[in-house]
Design an enzyme around this catalytic site. Structure first.
Site, PDB file in Angstrom:
ATOM      1  CE1 TYR A 138      -4.009  -1.985   0.182  1.00 15.35           C
ATOM      2  CE2 TYR A 138      -2.868  -3.226   1.891  1.00 15.35           C
ATOM      3  CZ  TYR A 138      -3.909  -3.101   0.999  1.00 15.35           C
ATOM      4  OH  TYR A 138      -4.850  -4.087   0.910  1.00 15.35           O
ATOM      5  CG  ASN A 182     -10.283  -1.561  -8.758  1.00 20.32           C
ATOM      6  OD1 ASN A 182     -10.705  -0.933  -9.716  1.00 20.32           O
ATOM      7  ND2 ASN A 182      -9.493  -2.637  -8.857  1.00 20.32           N
ATOM      8  CB  CYS A 214      -7.020  -3.576  -6.287  1.00 20.79           C
ATOM      9  SG  CYS A 214      -8.574  -4.472  -6.340  1.00 20.79           S
ATOM     10  CG  HIS A 215      -5.646  -9.540  -7.415  1.00 21.71           C
ATOM     11  ND1 HIS A 215      -6.272  -8.982  -8.508  1.00 21.71           N
ATOM     12  CD2 HIS A 215      -4.669 -10.344  -7.906  1.00 21.71           C
ATOM     13  CE1 HIS A 215      -5.702  -9.439  -9.620  1.00 21.71           C
ATOM     14  NE2 HIS A 215      -4.731 -10.262  -9.278  1.00 21.71           N
ATOM     15  CD  GLU A 218      -2.341 -12.430 -10.741  1.00 24.20           C
ATOM     16  OE1 GLU A 218      -1.320 -11.809 -10.403  1.00 24.20           O
ATOM     17  OE2 GLU A 218      -3.403 -11.872 -11.084  1.00 24.20           O
TER      18      GLU A 218
END
Lengths: 203, 163
Positions: free
Chosen positions: A142, A165, A173-174, A200
């Protein structure tokens, strides 16, 4: 003889017929888009996370909603914030659907879609635009996002921006975590964040 | 670009009211013209939606549909070779409870009376809503229906005497 009763008893047979709602919406959507009077098109997209609501303006994808909020509520909010000229139009979201399918199948690492940022402004938008550039499989904190948006100490505000978002997954944003590596928060729920990061290869 | 703050997404109007609008148009137009008139109605409504006051969307859509039907009638009257039978007459013969003679006479009524009859009896609207859809008062809507019923009764009785 009673004409009114005859009219009443025969009218339905005279005028009733099934209406092809989907065909009608599609045809009206096509013509409205050509005339420039369709402000928002939407489609529901199946995914491993449940049914996502994808909404686009003529400029691009403007909203991607998780299944924890009723579709009708999401559309009403968009009607108030952008325009009530909204039609269901799967065709207009085909590209987004295909790319999301590929992403969830592990065959796509980068989205190639036009985005409409109009639901975000100022610092929020600045944070989200930089978030859009975080590559697949990488993470940021962040604080790093706050700094990238020009306010290094505003990491809480950056967290709020990411929580607001309107286009999650596509604007990833993850991929933003707490500085110690803890997951932090997520608009779609922490389980979803975990699932995306697992997909991912981060977790 | 945005409508009144309470306007629901336009798709909800299509979902809720296109059946009624289609039934109205089937009572007003030949079968071949209904689908296009329905699209034209919804397209015109979408165009005008930002200015819509949000009250009674069904009556508002029916008003637009009536104008489309009248436009179509005018276009047809300039093409005398075209059929003017409403779909109700042309394709209704195989439907249960359908009265082809009666609805054939409905098709011959003046457009406003025909519209009033279809709205009142096929869509089961109250006179107040018939008036809203016809851009006239409740009393005028009632008069149109009564006038139509009187004409239909006279025609039916005349036919009986001939037999």
């Amino acid at each position: 003889m009673n004409i009114e009763n005859d009219l009443k008893s025969t009218a339905r047979a005279a005028t009733a017929a099934p209406t092809d709602l989907e065909g009608l919406s599609a045809a009206v959507g096509r013509r409205a888009a050509a005339d420039g009077i369709l402000d928002l098109a939407y489609a529901e997209i199946d995914s491993p996370l449940g049914t996502l609501l994808a909404v686009a303006t003529p400029q691009g994808l403007v909203h991607l909603g998780y299944p924890d909020r009723p579709v009708a509520d999401q559309l009403e909010l968009l009607a108030a914030r952008i325009s009530p000229r909204i039609l269901e139009s799967a065709r207009d979201l085909d590209r987004a659907r295909r790319q999301l399918d590929e992403y969830f199948a592990g065959r796509r690492r980068r989205f190639d879609l036009d985005l409409d940022w109009q639901l975000s402004a100022g610092f929020v938008r600045s944070v989200l635009e930089r978030t859009a550039a975080i590559p697949f499989g990488e993470t940021r904190t962040y604080g790093e996002m706050a700094a990238a948006a020009g306010s290094p100490r505003a990491f809480r505000a950056a967290g709020r921006a990411l929580g607001a978002n309107p286009i999650p997954i596509v604007v990833p944003c993850h991929r933003v975590l707490r500085s110690g590596g803890a997951l932090g928060g997520y608009g779609g729920g922490l389980d979803v964040k975990r699932e995306l990061l697992t997909l991912e290869g981060v977790l | 670009m945005s409508g009144p703050p309470t306007a629901p997404p336009f798709q909800t109007l299509i979902d809720a009211h296109s059946g009624a609008v289609a039934a109205f148009l089937r009572g007003m137009l030949p079968a071949a013209d209904v689908e296009d008139a329905l699209q034209e109605t919804m397209l015109a409504a979408l165009r005008a939606y930002p200015a819509f006051d949000g009250r009674n969307p069904r009556a508002w859509l029916l008003t637009i549909a009536r104008r489309k039907a009248i436009d179509e009638h005018r276009a047809r009257s300039r093409r005398p070779e075209a059929l003017t039978e409403p779909e109700a007459v042309a394709s209704g013969s195989d439907r249960g409870g359908y009265d082809a003679e009666l609805w054939g006479r409905v098709g011959a009524l003046p457009p406003k009376q025909r519209a009033a009859v279809v709205l009142r009896f096929a869509l089961d609207l109250r006179y107040r809503e018939v008036g809203e859809a016809l851009d006239c008062s409740e009393a005028a809507a009632r008069r149109n229906v009564h006038e139509a019923v009187r004409t239909l009764r006279a025609a039916t009785e005349a036919e009986k005497e001939e037999r």
